[in-house]
Design an enzyme around this catalytic site. Structure first.
Site, mmCIF file in Angstrom:
data_model
loop_
_atom_site.group_PDB
_atom_site.id
_atom_site.type_symbol
_atom_site.label_atom_id
_atom_site.label_comp_id
_atom_site.label_asym_id
_atom_site.label_seq_id
_atom_site.Cartn_x
_atom_site.Cartn_y
_atom_site.Cartn_z
ATOM 1 N N HIS A 95 -43.120 -40.366 30.218
ATOM 2 C CA HIS A 95 -43.792 -41.293 31.127
ATOM 3 C C HIS A 95 -45.145 -41.745 30.594
ATOM 4 C CE1 HIS A 95 -45.709 -37.561 32.919
ATOM 5 N NE2 HIS A 95 -46.746 -38.392 32.982
ATOM 6 N N ASP A 125 -38.162 -35.940 30.384
ATOM 7 C CA ASP A 125 -39.511 -36.518 30.365
ATOM 8 C C ASP A 125 -40.268 -36.128 29.093
ATOM 9 O OD1 ASP A 125 -41.584 -38.100 31.286
ATOM 10 O OD2 ASP A 125 -42.556 -36.468 32.353
ATOM 11 N N SER A 204 -51.201 -35.280 31.310
ATOM 12 C CA SER A 204 -49.777 -35.348 30.985
ATOM 13 C C SER A 204 -49.559 -35.395 29.479
ATOM 14 C CB SER A 204 -49.145 -36.582 31.625
ATOM 15 O OG SER A 204 -49.081 -36.458 33.018
#
Length: 364
Positions: A95, A125, A204
């Site tokens: 992402h 992911d 992230s």
């Protein structure tokens, strides 16, 4: 005797070797010093179509009212990543780089380099970015073993939250095997490490470390709102295997059965069965209850029905959907997988052959 002891004590003090400077710092600082050179910031740009100008959905009324509005705009994003090889492979979240037209990687020493996305896997992911050939002085992180973790172990999160480079937060491993579907993500297949180490937007793709400074996970999401303080990371053992496939251009294949499942416990089944309006009686035991069988799927071909309770797969007990998904993920496409199913009071053994996971179907 007292004199001798005093002499020995004094000699002991005199012979102590001065401690190196880093020993003055705690284990967290030492762990960070080991891995921080491998942590990078990732800045992205992507073109986003404005609403009303998506291909096939153009709104002529917008043109009439506002004239030649721009059909798209540039959108910037930011995340983190970690170097996993000396030849320039960076592991991050899908992402973070999804749909990006440009990926710029800022190394810990301040160098800014253009990165190329060499592979992504939306189901886990994960993504791999490659730095330009010949980039020198790269210091990859040491990867640990996420299978060795236990709740209560130290957890150190590194990354660039809110654009604040080189941020360190400390916590513990709060839980293991937290299924991502319980967090509301039905298009992913992941069992996550839960931690109370602060993870925020921009973290992230950054590493989660153990006390030795080894990467044990990849920070991926945080639970906002009432559940604030709950962060989640992808176990490094899973990420390592996916990254190896992505780096070599090998597609990541996820086996799939074509089931939508819900957990069933003996108490829930008893409550259901006591309802006089219940359409069917459920086995009063734990398992993965089939809520839906997708048409033309391996499950449909194997003869599974709605209301079936899967209690074992591949000779391993199934107490919840996560147990079945773990067995399926470790199975091979096309090879028979034996399921033990309760249908009412009848016990069935159904062989099923997993197929490659279609896009936008991550359950069962």
């Amino acid at each position: 005797m007292r004199v001798c002891l005093a002499i020995i004590y004094c000699l002991g003090i005199a012979l102590v070797k001065p401690a190196p400077a880093f020993a003055e710092h705690g284990f967290v600082a030492q762990a960070v010093a080991r891995t921080a050179p491998a942590v990078v910031r990732i800045d992205t740009e992507r073109e986003v179509r404005n609403r009303g100008f998506e291909p096939g959905l153009e709104d002529p009324l917008l043109r009439e009212l506002f004239g030649d509005l721009p059909s798209s705009h540039r959108e910037n994003g930011q995340g983190s990543g970690v170097l996993i090889s000396a030849d320039g492979l960076v592991l991050t979240n899908n992402h973070v780089v999804d749909g990006a037209d440009r990926v710029q990687v800022t190394l810990a020493d301040g160098r800014q380099l253009d990165g190329a996305v060499v592979g992504t896997d939306p189901v886990t992911d994960l993504a791999v970015v490659r730095l330009p050939d010949g980039t020198k002085g790269l210091k990859p992180a040491a990867l640990g073993d996420s299978n060795d973790l236990a709740p209560g172990d130290w957890a150190i999160a590194l990354g660039n939250p809110y654009g604040l480079d080189s941020t360190v937060t400390l916590g513990i491993v709060s839980s293991l095997h937290r299924n991502i579907s319980s967090l509301g993500f039905t298009d992913k297949r992941l069992e996550l490490i839960q931690t109370d180490a602060a993870i925020n937007p921009g973290n992230s793709g950054g590493p989660l470390l153990n006390e030795a400074g080894e990467v044990i996970g990849l920070n991926t999401l945080v639970r906002a709102g009432p559940g604030a303080g709950l962060g989640f990371a992808i176990p490094i053992n899973l990420a390592r295997g996916v990254a190896q496939s992505l780096a070599t251009g090998t597609p990541v294949v996820h086996p799939y059965l074509g089931l939508q499942l819900v957990p069933l416990t003996a108490s829930k089944a008893r409550d259901h069965n006591s309802d006089p309006n219940a359409l069917l009686q459920l086995p009063e035991r734990d398992g993965a209850l089939v809520q839906q069988v997708l048409p033309q799927s391996p499950a449909a071909k194997a003869g599974l029905h709605r209301g079936d309770l899967v209690i074992s797969a591949g000779q391993k007990p199934v107490h919840a959907p996560a147990d079945l998904l773990a067995v399926v993920e470790g199975s091979k496409v096309g090879e028979a997988l034996d399921l033990e199913v309760l249908r009412g009071e009848e016990s069935l053994k159904l062989p099923i052959r997993p197929a490659p996971l279609p896009e936008a179907a991550a359950q069962g």
